[in-house]
Motif scaffolding. Structure first.
Motif, PDB file in Angstrom:
ATOM      1  N   LEU A 292       0.833  -1.202   0.000  1.00 59.73           N
ATOM      2  CA  LEU A 292       0.000   0.000   0.000  1.00 59.73           C
ATOM      3  C   LEU A 292       0.866   1.250   0.000  1.00 59.73           C
ATOM      4  O   LEU A 292       2.044   1.212   0.349  1.00 59.73           O
ATOM      5  CB  LEU A 292      -0.905   0.027   1.235  1.00 59.73           C
ATOM      6  CG  LEU A 292      -1.860  -1.148   1.436  1.00 59.73           C
ATOM      7  CD1 LEU A 292      -2.692  -0.928   2.686  1.00 59.73           C
ATOM      8  CD2 LEU A 292      -2.752  -1.333   0.226  1.00 59.73           C
ATOM      9  N   TYR A 293       0.240   2.357  -0.371  1.00 61.29           N
ATOM     10  CA  TYR A 293       0.921   3.654  -0.382  1.00 61.29           C
ATOM     11  C   TYR A 293      -0.056   4.723   0.083  1.00 61.29           C
ATOM     12  O   TYR A 293      -1.218   4.737  -0.330  1.00 61.29           O
ATOM     13  CB  TYR A 293       1.444   3.975  -1.779  1.00 61.29           C
ATOM     14  CG  TYR A 293       2.073   5.340  -1.900  1.00 61.29           C
ATOM     15  CD1 TYR A 293       3.200   5.666  -1.147  1.00 61.29           C
ATOM     16  CD2 TYR A 293       1.554   6.307  -2.754  1.00 61.29           C
ATOM     17  CE1 TYR A 293       3.784   6.919  -1.244  1.00 61.29           C
ATOM     18  CE2 TYR A 293       2.141   7.563  -2.869  1.00 61.29           C
ATOM     19  CZ  TYR A 293       3.252   7.856  -2.098  1.00 61.29           C
ATOM     20  OH  TYR A 293       3.831   9.096  -2.192  1.00 61.29           O
ATOM     21  N   GLU A 294       0.418   5.607   0.936  1.00 62.44           N
ATOM     22  CA  GLU A 294      -0.388   6.722   1.447  1.00 62.44           C
ATOM     23  C   GLU A 294      -0.311   7.872   0.447  1.00 62.44           C
ATOM     24  O   GLU A 294       0.680   8.594   0.377  1.00 62.44           O
ATOM     25  CB  GLU A 294       0.165   7.146   2.806  1.00 62.44           C
ATOM     26  CG  GLU A 294      -0.578   8.280   3.482  1.00 62.44           C
ATOM     27  CD  GLU A 294       0.166   8.729   4.722  1.00 62.44           C
ATOM     28  OE1 GLU A 294      -0.048   8.121   5.789  1.00 62.44           O
ATOM     29  OE2 GLU A 294       0.976   9.670   4.615  1.00 62.44           O
ATOM     30  N   VAL A 295      -1.373   8.044  -0.341  1.00 65.36           N
ATOM     31  CA  VAL A 295      -1.346   8.970  -1.473  1.00 65.36           C
ATOM     32  C   VAL A 295      -1.836  10.364  -1.116  1.00 65.36           C
ATOM     33  O   VAL A 295      -1.647  11.306  -1.882  1.00 65.36           O
ATOM     34  CB  VAL A 295      -2.157   8.386  -2.648  1.00 65.36           C
ATOM     35  CG1 VAL A 295      -3.655   8.465  -2.394  1.00 65.36           C
ATOM     36  CG2 VAL A 295      -1.793   9.065  -3.969  1.00 65.36           C
ATOM     37  N   THR A 296      -2.458  10.523   0.044  1.00 69.23           N
ATOM     38  CA  THR A 296      -2.906  11.859   0.467  1.00 69.23           C
ATOM     39  C   THR A 296      -2.926  11.920   1.982  1.00 69.23           C
ATOM     40  O   THR A 296      -3.215  10.933   2.656  1.00 69.23           O
ATOM     41  CB  THR A 296      -4.305  12.190  -0.106  1.00 69.23           C
ATOM     42  OG1 THR A 296      -4.673  13.518   0.287  1.00 69.23           O
ATOM     43  CG2 THR A 296      -5.366  11.205   0.358  1.00 69.23           C
ATOM     44  N   ALA A 428     -10.145   3.776   2.899  1.00 67.78           N
ATOM     45  CA  ALA A 428     -11.378   3.012   2.716  1.00 67.78           C
ATOM     46  C   ALA A 428     -10.997   1.578   2.353  1.00 67.78           C
ATOM     47  O   ALA A 428     -10.199   1.366   1.435  1.00 67.78           O
ATOM     48  CB  ALA A 428     -12.233   3.626   1.616  1.00 67.78           C
ATOM     49  N   VAL A 429     -11.560   0.615   3.062  1.00 67.57           N
ATOM     50  CA  VAL A 429     -11.176  -0.788   2.901  1.00 67.57           C
ATOM     51  C   VAL A 429     -12.425  -1.630   2.653  1.00 67.57           C
ATOM     52  O   VAL A 429     -13.364  -1.623   3.460  1.00 67.57           O
ATOM     53  CB  VAL A 429     -10.444  -1.306   4.159  1.00 67.57           C
ATOM     54  CG1 VAL A 429     -10.080  -2.776   3.999  1.00 67.57           C
ATOM     55  CG2 VAL A 429      -9.190  -0.478   4.436  1.00 67.57           C
ATOM     56  N   TRP A 430     -12.438  -2.358   1.525  1.00 66.85           N
ATOM     57  CA  TRP A 430     -13.516  -3.310   1.238  1.00 66.85           C
ATOM     58  C   TRP A 430     -13.159  -4.634   1.890  1.00 66.85           C
ATOM     59  O   TRP A 430     -12.222  -5.314   1.481  1.00 66.85           O
ATOM     60  CB  TRP A 430     -13.674  -3.504  -0.269  1.00 66.85           C
ATOM     61  CG  TRP A 430     -14.351  -2.364  -0.967  1.00 66.85           C
ATOM     62  CD1 TRP A 430     -13.778  -1.425  -1.774  1.00 66.85           C
ATOM     63  CD2 TRP A 430     -15.748  -2.052  -0.931  1.00 66.85           C
ATOM     64  NE1 TRP A 430     -14.722  -0.546  -2.237  1.00 66.85           N
ATOM     65  CE2 TRP A 430     -15.948  -0.907  -1.737  1.00 66.85           C
ATOM     66  CE3 TRP A 430     -16.853  -2.628  -0.293  1.00 66.85           C
ATOM     67  CZ2 TRP A 430     -17.199  -0.332  -1.920  1.00 66.85           C
ATOM     68  CZ3 TRP A 430     -18.093  -2.053  -0.475  1.00 66.85           C
ATOM     69  CH2 TRP A 430     -18.262  -0.913  -1.279  1.00 66.85           C
ATOM     70  N   ALA A 431     -13.912  -5.006   2.924  1.00 67.75           N
ATOM     71  CA  ALA A 431     -13.582  -6.211   3.687  1.00 67.75           C
ATOM     72  C   ALA A 431     -14.844  -6.986   4.032  1.00 67.75           C
ATOM     73  O   ALA A 431     -15.952  -6.450   4.013  1.00 67.75           O
ATOM     74  CB  ALA A 431     -12.829  -5.836   4.961  1.00 67.75           C
ATOM     75  N   MET A 432     -14.649  -8.250   4.397  1.00 72.19           N
ATOM     76  CA  MET A 432     -15.770  -9.114   4.737  1.00 72.19           C
ATOM     77  C   MET A 432     -16.413  -8.717   6.063  1.00 72.19           C
ATOM     78  O   MET A 432     -17.608  -8.884   6.260  1.00 72.19           O
ATOM     79  CB  MET A 432     -15.316 -10.572   4.800  1.00 72.19           C
ATOM     80  CG  MET A 432     -14.720 -11.104   3.504  1.00 72.19           C
ATOM     81  SD  MET A 432     -15.902 -11.146   2.139  1.00 72.19           S
ATOM     82  CE  MET A 432     -16.964 -12.495   2.661  1.00 72.19           C
ATOM     83  N   ALA A 438      -9.844  -9.552   8.702  1.00 66.71           N
ATOM     84  CA  ALA A 438     -10.491  -9.207   7.434  1.00 66.71           C
ATOM     85  C   ALA A 438      -9.929  -7.918   6.856  1.00 66.71           C
ATOM     86  O   ALA A 438      -9.686  -7.821   5.645  1.00 66.71           O
ATOM     87  CB  ALA A 438     -12.001  -9.089   7.636  1.00 66.71           C
ATOM     88  N   LEU A 439      -9.724  -6.905   7.681  1.00 62.58           N
ATOM     89  CA  LEU A 439      -9.183  -5.639   7.189  1.00 62.58           C
ATOM     90  C   LEU A 439      -7.757  -5.814   6.677  1.00 62.58           C
ATOM     91  O   LEU A 439      -7.386  -5.285   5.623  1.00 62.58           O
ATOM     92  CB  LEU A 439      -9.223  -4.579   8.286  1.00 62.58           C
ATOM     93  CG  LEU A 439     -10.599  -4.109   8.746  1.00 62.58           C
ATOM     94  CD1 LEU A 439     -10.465  -3.160   9.925  1.00 62.58           C
ATOM     95  CD2 LEU A 439     -11.352  -3.423   7.614  1.00 62.58           C
ATOM     96  N   PHE A 440      -6.951  -6.558   7.436  1.00 64.32           N
ATOM     97  CA  PHE A 440      -5.565  -6.758   7.013  1.00 64.32           C
ATOM     98  C   PHE A 440      -5.514  -7.543   5.705  1.00 64.32           C
ATOM     99  O   PHE A 440      -4.705  -7.230   4.820  1.00 64.32           O
ATOM    100  CB  PHE A 440      -4.775  -7.483   8.103  1.00 64.32           C
ATOM    101  CG  PHE A 440      -3.299  -7.520   7.852  1.00 64.32           C
ATOM    102  CD1 PHE A 440      -2.482  -6.499   8.295  1.00 64.32           C
ATOM    103  CD2 PHE A 440      -2.718  -8.569   7.152  1.00 64.32           C
ATOM    104  CE1 PHE A 440      -1.103  -6.520   8.055  1.00 64.32           C
ATOM    105  CE2 PHE A 440      -1.352  -8.608   6.908  1.00 64.32           C
ATOM    106  CZ  PHE A 440      -0.543  -7.578   7.356  1.00 64.32           C
ATOM    107  N   ALA A 441      -6.360  -8.560   5.561  1.00 65.44           N
ATOM    108  CA  ALA A 441      -6.391  -9.330   4.314  1.00 65.44           C
ATOM    109  C   ALA A 441      -6.746  -8.445   3.136  1.00 65.44           C
ATOM    110  O   ALA A 441      -6.182  -8.575   2.040  1.00 65.44           O
ATOM    111  CB  ALA A 441      -7.389 -10.486   4.437  1.00 65.44           C
ATOM    112  N   ALA A 442      -7.682  -7.507   3.334  1.00 65.94           N
ATOM    113  CA  ALA A 442      -8.053  -6.582   2.260  1.00 65.94           C
ATOM    114  C   ALA A 442      -6.902  -5.643   1.922  1.00 65.94           C
ATOM    115  O   ALA A 442      -6.668  -5.322   0.754  1.00 65.94           O
ATOM    116  CB  ALA A 442      -9.291  -5.789   2.668  1.00 65.94           C
ATOM    117  N   MET A 443      -6.181  -5.188   2.947  1.00 69.03           N
ATOM    118  CA  MET A 443      -5.008  -4.348   2.699  1.00 69.03           C
ATOM    119  C   MET A 443      -3.964  -5.108   1.900  1.00 69.03           C
ATOM    120  O   MET A 443      -3.374  -4.578   0.950  1.00 69.03           O
ATOM    121  CB  MET A 443      -4.409  -3.867   4.024  1.00 69.03           C
ATOM    122  CG  MET A 443      -5.273  -2.910   4.817  1.00 69.03           C
ATOM    123  SD  MET A 443      -4.460  -2.468   6.387  1.00 69.03           S
ATOM    124  CE  MET A 443      -5.747  -1.524   7.189  1.00 69.03           C
TER     125      MET A 443
END
Length: 641
Positions: A292-296, A428-432, A438-443
């Motif tokens: 991941l990259y922090e773009v803003t 914003a994270v799309w997770a189960m 779940a959040l880490f898997a989405a990341m």
């Protein structure tokens, strides 16, 4: 936020598109239906710079604020987040974590060191923060900021600043602070309701800082202590530490590079820390540990720059500027820190280099070149936003912005002394589900996107067989996953005669502004090895279309700056479309990501000016902004690569 909720606003035309098809909402565990909002970059009084600048809120306060509870800011005011977040990571600096706070509390061992004595002296502020924030002129605030800035940044003997000074801390001290960080996270972790991550910031002098995120609980995270710049300033050593952590504990971890706009053109350099060309091993490790990259963030957008993308009309928005206040020395003139990359391309000293190694879009293109040369893309990252708040307050709302440091908290003077800071951003994270796992898997799979603050909902899928009617379906996500890949995914080897088709839906923040447009940003490497970028306006609000030259009429503005208000009389609440790439070449490496733009709205400076009755402010202070979201890319790779 349920996916079925996203389609409450539907036109009669859209309804007719699926009137003959039966549909009923159902639970489908095969794909994500929820988007969760959070911040992975918040500093508290455990960070040396935050404490010296006046922060006294601790991690416990940061978590309570993120959950919507009321806390008391450094300015003395009670503050609350209007809409709670879903997750948070407190990311205090690993270097001397907790040391300054312990000195202020009277720790005798720390006060006995030379650095401890200097720190105690530095904490004798010439004026109180509350006085400085509310003075009739900006002189007191400038004096407060100048004193604290010198305490942190100035050379003092062999140590460069108190944050990196030698306080003689031992392993027991470091572990005690880290264990308290872990306990704080555990106290507030509430699976399904609010998620916390243990983590910290690895802060190096040049080349870009990283936030380290652990997916695990105390039984694993307590097996290590933070890896700091005192251990090494080479990111390859940080990756080795993460690898050792996973092997030793059986846990999971990753690192998120900061917005690289102030990295001195080093964040995405094509050489290692030692100046050697990148290798396949380097590329593989960077891609593995930095997905991941922090773009803003508060220090501006890091997507692109006018010197990189001169034909992009939105490239210059919220580009951070150093040296605009009395208390903030111009780093270029002093010869310290990153050069101001917003200066003109030509100047008395000649042409300025294009900051291609500092911004996300050019880095994604450089990654395509490295993929062709090394066989692995080192810069294959998804995009998120976070605040980099040093007040413990994770707020990115224009109308409720509490600044970067306590000296940027609301007061009569901060518009003129800190207008360069940007109210941004969130992840914003799309997770189960709302859990660490779940959040880490989405990341890890990059199914994430960045927002500058508004909680707009964005879906982005790529495939070969989406139909135009798919954009109107209430079960758009189910179709998206069934026929293709989501943001962060990969497309390979195009079928003969087919171009990728992208299924897109963006819905406004229910408490925010309408949408102006949705753009696809494409980057590709041609068969001669040249790198290119192009922006496509794939969906425009208010029935607008491009003219034959590809130009688009601006959406307009309803902003009333004096009253810090706007209306949703322009723009659309929802935009959905299926877009095929008209310029696709199946032999070329490429990436695609979305940029979703809101209509213009008042900037935080306008809200401050109204509240404090400030008139005749300098014209250089922006009063209007255009909030946006950036999705993670979808990559295309020919089979030969």
């Amino acid at each position: 936020m349920k996916e079925t909720w996203l389609v409450l606003v539907l036109t009669a035309v859209t309804l007719s598109a699926f009137a003959q098809e039966s549909y009923s909402p159902h639970v489908d565990p095969s794909h994500t239906t929820n988007v969760y909002w959070g911040d992975t970059h918040v500093h508290t009084a455990l960070s040396s710079d935050a404490f010296i600048f006046g922060t006294r809120l601790m991690p416990d306060d940061a978590y309570r604020f993120a959950k919507g509870e009321r806390v008391r800011a450094a300015s003395g005011e009670d503050v609350r987040l209007r809409r709670p977040l879903d997750f948070l990571m407190v990311s205090d600096h690993a270097e001397n974590m907790g040391v300054i706070a312990r000195i202020a509390a009277g720790d005798e061992a720390l006060l006995a060191t030379e650095a401890g004595k200097r720190t105690a002296e530095a904490l004798n502020y010439p004026v109180s923060l509350v006085e400085a924030l509310n003075a009739d002129t900006d002189d007191l605030l400038n004096a407060f900021n100048a004193a604290t800035l010198m305490a942190i940044k100035a050379d003092q003997g062999p140590a460069k600043g108190l944050g990196h000074a030698d306080y003689g801390t031992d392993a027991r001290f470091i572990r005690s602070v880290w264990e308290e960080v872990i306990r704080n996270a555990e106290r507030h972790n509430d699976p399904g309701t609010f998620t916390t991550f243990s983590g910290y910031e690895w802060t190096v002098a040049a080349g870009g800082h990283r936030n380290v995120v652990f997916a695990d609980g105390p039984e694993r995270t307590s097996q290590v202590v933070p890896f700091s710049a005192f251990d090494s300033s080479d990111p390859e050593d940080l990756w080795a530490y993460l690898n050792d952590y996973e092997k030793r504990s059986g846990g999971d971890a990753l690192a998120i590079p900061h917005n690289g706009n102030l990295s001195g053109n080093r964040m995405f350099a094509l050489t290692t820390r030692q100046g050697e060309p990148l290798t396949e091993t380097y590329a593989r490790n960077r891609s593995r540990w930095e997905p991941l990259y922090e773009v803003t963030q508060i220090k501006g957008h890091g997507e692109t720059h006018p010197l990189i993308s001169p034909n992009d009309e939105f490239a210059g928005d919220e580009i951070f500027k150093w040296g605009i206040t009395k208390s903030q020395p111009d780093s270029k003139k002093q010869g310290k820190g990153p050069a101001d990359e917003t200066k003109r391309a030509e100047g008395p000293v000649g042409p300025r280099p294009r900051p291609v190694n500092s911004y996300a879009r050019s880095a994604l293109m450089l990654g395509l070149g490295q993929k062709a040369e090394l066989g692995v893309n080192p810069f294959k990252f998804g995009m998120i936003g976070s605040t980099d708040s040093h007040t413990a307050l994770a707020t990115a709302d224009q109308s409720n912005f509490w600044g970067k440091m306590p000296g940027n908290e609301p007061g009569r003077n901060r518009v003129t002394t800190g207008w360069n800071y940007n109210a941004s951003g969130y992840a914003a994270v799309w997770a189960m589900e709302n859990t660490r796992e779940a959040l880490f898997a989405a990341m890890r799979r990059k199914e994430v996107y960045a927002s500058t603050g508004p909680r707009m909902t964005v879906r982005f899928f790529g495939g070969w067989s989406y139909s135009d009617a798919d954009a109107a379906r209430p079960d758009l996500a189910r179709v998206g996953y069934a026929k293709g890949v989501p943001m962060g995914g990969d497309l390979t080897e195009a079928p003969m005669g087919k171009a990728p088709r992208f299924l897109i839906r963006a819905v406004k923040d229910p408490d925010g502004a309408n949408l102006d447009r949705v753009q696809v940003v494409k980057g590709w490497r041609d068969e001669d090895g040249e790198l290119h970028e192009r922006i496509y306006n794939v969906a425009l609000s208010d029935g607008r279309t491009e003219n034959p030259e590809g130009e688009v009429r601006a959406v307009g503005s309803t902003v009333d700056v004096r009253n810090a208000s706007y209306t949703n009389d322009i723009g659309d609440p929802e935009i959905a479309v299926v877009w095929p790439d008209p310029d696709f070449n199946r032999a070329e490496l490429a990436f695609y990501y979305l940029r979703v733009l809101e209509i213009p709205t008042p900037r935080w400076t306008a809200y401050d000016a109204k509240f404090h009755g400030l008139n005749d402010l300098p014209d250089e202070i922006p009063m209007v902004t255009q909030e946006r979201a950036y999705t993670s890319p979808i990559w295309y790779t020919p089979s030969s690569n």
